[in-house]
Motif scaffolding. Structure first.
Motif, PDB file in Angstrom:
ATOM      1  N   ILE A   1      10.027   0.363  -0.309  1.00  5.37           N
ATOM      2  CA  ILE A   1       9.902  -1.143   0.137  1.00  5.37           C
ATOM      3  C   ILE A   1       9.925  -0.698   1.875  1.00  5.37           C
ATOM      4  O   ILE A   1      10.848  -0.331   2.336  1.00  5.37           O
ATOM      5  N   LEU A   2       9.037  -1.208   2.461  1.00  5.51           N
ATOM      6  CA  LEU A   2       8.681  -1.196   3.695  1.00  5.51           C
ATOM      7  C   LEU A   2       8.550  -2.597   4.418  1.00  5.51           C
ATOM      8  O   LEU A   2       7.782  -3.310   4.623  1.00  5.51           O
ATOM      9  N   PRO A   3       9.884  -3.013   5.014  1.00  3.77           N
ATOM     10  CA  PRO A   3       9.909  -4.417   5.656  1.00  3.77           C
ATOM     11  C   PRO A   3       9.133  -4.214   6.911  1.00  3.77           C
ATOM     12  O   PRO A   3       9.256  -3.116   7.545  1.00  3.77           O
TER      13      PRO A   3
ATOM     14  N   GLN B   1       1.541   8.694   1.064  1.00  2.00           N
ATOM     15  CA  GLN B   1       0.297   9.031   0.070  1.00  2.00           C
ATOM     16  C   GLN B   1       0.103  10.342   0.026  1.00  2.00           C
ATOM     17  O   GLN B   1       0.059  11.015  -1.298  1.00  2.00           O
ATOM     18  N   GLU B   2       0.386  11.152   0.913  1.00  2.00           N
ATOM     19  CA  GLU B   2       0.115  12.633   1.079  1.00  2.00           C
ATOM     20  C   GLU B   2       1.561  13.415   0.601  1.00  2.00           C
ATOM     21  O   GLU B   2       1.403  14.312  -0.266  1.00  2.00           O
ATOM     22  N   LYS B   3       2.511  12.935   1.000  1.00  2.00           N
ATOM     23  CA  LYS B   3       3.676  13.586   0.672  1.00  2.00           C
ATOM     24  C   LYS B   3       4.349  13.158  -0.713  1.00  2.00           C
ATOM     25  O   LYS B   3       5.137  13.999  -1.435  1.00  2.00           O
ATOM     26  N   LEU B   4       3.933  11.976  -1.149  1.00  2.00           N
ATOM     27  CA  LEU B   4       4.635  11.253  -2.394  1.00  2.00           C
ATOM     28  C   LEU B   4       3.691  10.918  -3.255  1.00  2.00           C
ATOM     29  O   LEU B   4       3.570   9.575  -3.613  1.00  2.00           O
ATOM     30  N   PRO B   5       2.730  11.512  -3.664  1.00  2.00           N
ATOM     31  CA  PRO B   5       1.652  11.118  -4.805  1.00  2.00           C
ATOM     32  C   PRO B   5       2.296  10.284  -5.808  1.00  2.00           C
ATOM     33  O   PRO B   5       3.122  11.070  -6.261  1.00  2.00           O
ATOM     34  N   GLY B   6       1.912   9.129  -6.471  1.00  2.00           N
ATOM     35  CA  GLY B   6       2.461   8.718  -7.627  1.00  2.00           C
ATOM     36  C   GLY B   6       3.517   7.662  -7.358  1.00  2.00           C
ATOM     37  O   GLY B   6       4.022   6.946  -8.215  1.00  2.00           O
ATOM     38  N   VAL B   7       4.035   7.681  -6.060  1.00  2.00           N
ATOM     39  CA  VAL B   7       5.185   6.787  -5.565  1.00  2.00           C
ATOM     40  C   VAL B   7       4.449   5.515  -5.047  1.00  2.00           C
ATOM     41  O   VAL B   7       3.481   5.548  -4.286  1.00  2.00           O
ATOM     42  N   ASP B   8       4.766   4.303  -5.616  1.00  2.00           N
ATOM     43  CA  ASP B   8       4.103   3.131  -4.962  1.00  2.00           C
ATOM     44  C   ASP B   8       4.914   2.570  -3.910  1.00  2.00           C
ATOM     45  O   ASP B   8       6.232   2.797  -3.675  1.00  2.00           O
ATOM     46  N   THR B   9       4.011   1.766  -3.179  1.00  2.00           N
ATOM     47  CA  THR B   9       4.475   1.020  -1.831  1.00  2.00           C
ATOM     48  C   THR B   9       4.547  -0.298  -1.911  1.00  2.00           C
ATOM     49  O   THR B   9       3.405  -0.701  -2.337  1.00  2.00           O
ATOM     50  N   LEU B  10       5.490  -0.906  -1.403  1.00  2.00           N
ATOM     51  CA  LEU B  10       5.497  -2.559  -1.249  1.00  2.00           C
ATOM     52  C   LEU B  10       5.735  -2.851   0.350  1.00  2.00           C
ATOM     53  O   LEU B  10       6.747  -2.399   0.586  1.00  2.00           O
ATOM     54  N   VAL B  11       4.516  -3.355   0.843  1.00  2.00           N
ATOM     55  CA  VAL B  11       4.904  -3.763   2.377  1.00  2.00           C
ATOM     56  C   VAL B  11       4.965  -5.172   2.507  1.00  2.00           C
ATOM     57  O   VAL B  11       4.311  -6.023   1.707  1.00  2.00           O
ATOM     58  N   VAL B  12       6.403  -5.601   2.959  1.00  2.00           N
ATOM     59  CA  VAL B  12       6.671  -7.091   3.021  1.00  2.00           C
ATOM     60  C   VAL B  12       6.600  -7.402   4.455  1.00  2.00           C
ATOM     61  O   VAL B  12       7.173  -6.921   5.429  1.00  2.00           O
ATOM     62  N   ASP B  13       5.704  -8.132   4.579  1.00  2.00           N
ATOM     63  CA  ASP B  13       5.176  -8.751   6.010  1.00  2.00           C
ATOM     64  C   ASP B  13       6.186  -9.880   6.398  1.00  2.00           C
ATOM     65  O   ASP B  13       6.143 -11.094   5.645  1.00  2.00           O
ATOM     66  N   ASP B  14       7.018  -9.469   7.348  1.00  2.00           N
ATOM     67  CA  ASP B  14       8.115 -10.395   7.462  1.00  2.00           C
ATOM     68  C   ASP B  14       7.784 -11.434   8.535  1.00  2.00           C
ATOM     69  O   ASP B  14       8.414 -11.579   9.932  1.00  2.00           O
ATOM     70  N   GLY B  15       6.631 -12.352   8.184  1.00  2.00           N
ATOM     71  CA  GLY B  15       6.099 -13.287   9.193  1.00  2.00           C
ATOM     72  C   GLY B  15       5.418 -12.772  10.426  1.00  2.00           C
ATOM     73  O   GLY B  15       5.612 -13.531  11.450  1.00  2.00           O
TER      74      GLY B  15
ATOM     75  N   GLY C   1      -3.909   0.964   1.957  1.00  2.00           N
ATOM     76  CA  GLY C   1      -3.735   1.479   0.512  1.00  2.00           C
ATOM     77  C   GLY C   1      -2.373   1.296  -0.138  1.00  2.00           C
ATOM     78  O   GLY C   1      -1.839   1.895  -1.006  1.00  2.00           O
ATOM     79  N   ALA C   2      -1.761   0.491   0.647  1.00  2.00           N
ATOM     80  CA  ALA C   2      -0.298  -0.165  -0.129  1.00  2.00           C
ATOM     81  C   ALA C   2      -0.566  -0.581  -1.141  1.00  2.00           C
ATOM     82  O   ALA C   2      -1.680  -1.331  -1.666  1.00  2.00           O
ATOM     83  N   THR C   3       0.338  -0.290  -2.198  1.00  2.00           N
ATOM     84  CA  THR C   3       0.316  -0.430  -3.750  1.00  2.00           C
ATOM     85  C   THR C   3       0.295  -2.321  -3.813  1.00  2.00           C
ATOM     86  O   THR C   3      -0.463  -2.437  -4.424  1.00  2.00           O
ATOM     87  N   ALA C   4       1.276  -2.822  -2.938  1.00  2.00           N
ATOM     88  CA  ALA C   4       1.376  -4.202  -3.108  1.00  2.00           C
ATOM     89  C   ALA C   4       1.577  -4.625  -1.587  1.00  2.00           C
ATOM     90  O   ALA C   4       2.364  -3.785  -0.855  1.00  2.00           O
ATOM     91  N   VAL C   5       1.081  -5.687  -1.437  1.00  2.00           N
ATOM     92  CA  VAL C   5       1.840  -6.505  -0.158  1.00  2.00           C
ATOM     93  C   VAL C   5       2.133  -7.915  -0.403  1.00  2.00           C
ATOM     94  O   VAL C   5       1.740  -8.727  -0.979  1.00  2.00           O
TER      95      VAL C   5
END
Length: 253
Positions: free
Chosen positions: A9-11, A27-41, A54-58
């Motif tokens: 989770i990346l705030p 993506q290079e160091k952790l293949p298969g790990v999902d990422t969620l970017v939370v755009d805080d306004g 390429g974030a898994t979800a935003v």
């Protein structure tokens, strides 16, 4: 790590400049790990850049809530999508994703694992009133947690499924709530907290705000937050099976 579903989770607040390189490194160091970017306004194109990189979800908050608000959403997402591990990671490049396997491994004997900057690895230093506050907090919280904690305000930490479920329903959004109060709440509710040493990197974007006055204010606020965290009523620890049943029922309606 191969048998676990892991979410980073990346705030992010106005982090469009640095996110592409950070997401690429993950993506290079952790293949298969999902990422969620939370755009805080954000006022820039953080959401669009994260999706393009390429974030898994935003997820985008309509206005700035701070790290606590962003992480509350992140833990809710992790819980509803049935992740085994959720890891908070800064969007400014200071946290090295290469430490993620160590954080996940340490969850074998803990519910929450903190990536500690002052545990013998790296050369990150803090001086003045801010350092005094951090040392005071670490001393007090180490006694509460009954284990040595040297970096109780770290924003680099991993949580297991039970911890995710807890934070999905209770996560303070006030100033320092995402660090001090969440840690106190976890310990008071019986969760096991540990730390591992990590090296902190220089941020790739943005400018840290630091001055003697701000550091003094931080010291006062940190003490106040700690006091509130110790006296506030804590929620009950959720039962994972009951929560899953309620969530499935709500989705079926």
């Amino acid at each position: 790590m191969d048998d676990k579903r892991i979410l980073l989770i990346l705030p992010a607040w106005n982090e469009s400049e640095g996110l592409p390189s950070i997401l690429k490194e993950i993506q290079e160091k952790l293949p298969g790990v999902d990422t969620l970017v939370v755009d805080d306004g954000s006022e820039d194109a953080t959401s669009l850049v994260a999706a393009a990189a390429g974030a898994t979800a935003v997820a985008r908050l309509p206005y700035n809530l701070g790290v606590g608000g962003a992480m509350r959403l992140g833990y809710r997402y992790a819980y509803e999508h049935d992740y085994d591990v959720a890891i908070q990671c800064d969007s400014d490049g200071q946290h090295d994703p290469g430490y993620v396997p160590s954080l996940v491994k340490a969850l074998d004997s803990a519910d929450m694992v903190i990536g500690a900057r002052f545990a013998g690895e790296g050369s990150y230093h803090v001086r003045g009133p801010r350092s005094w506050a951090m040392k005071l907090l670490s001393t007090v919280l180490s006694r509460i947690a009954k284990t040595k904690l040297t970096d109780t305000t770290s924003g680099f930490k991993a949580c297991n499924r039970q911890m995710i479920a807890f934070f999905a329903n209770w996560y303070p959004v006030e100033y320092l709530g995402d660090t001090i109060e969440t840690l106190v709440g976890a310990v008071r509710c019986g969760f096991v907290v540990r730390q591992i040493p990590v090296a902190m990197r220089e941020r790739t974007t943005g400018t840290p705000s630091a001055s003697p006055l701000k550091a003094t204010v931080y010291l006062v606020r940190a003490g106040f937050v700690l006091l509130l965290a110790m006296i506030r009523r804590m929620p009950q620890v959720p039962d994972l099976e009951q929560q899953s049943a309620r969530l499935a029922g709500a989705a079926a309606k």
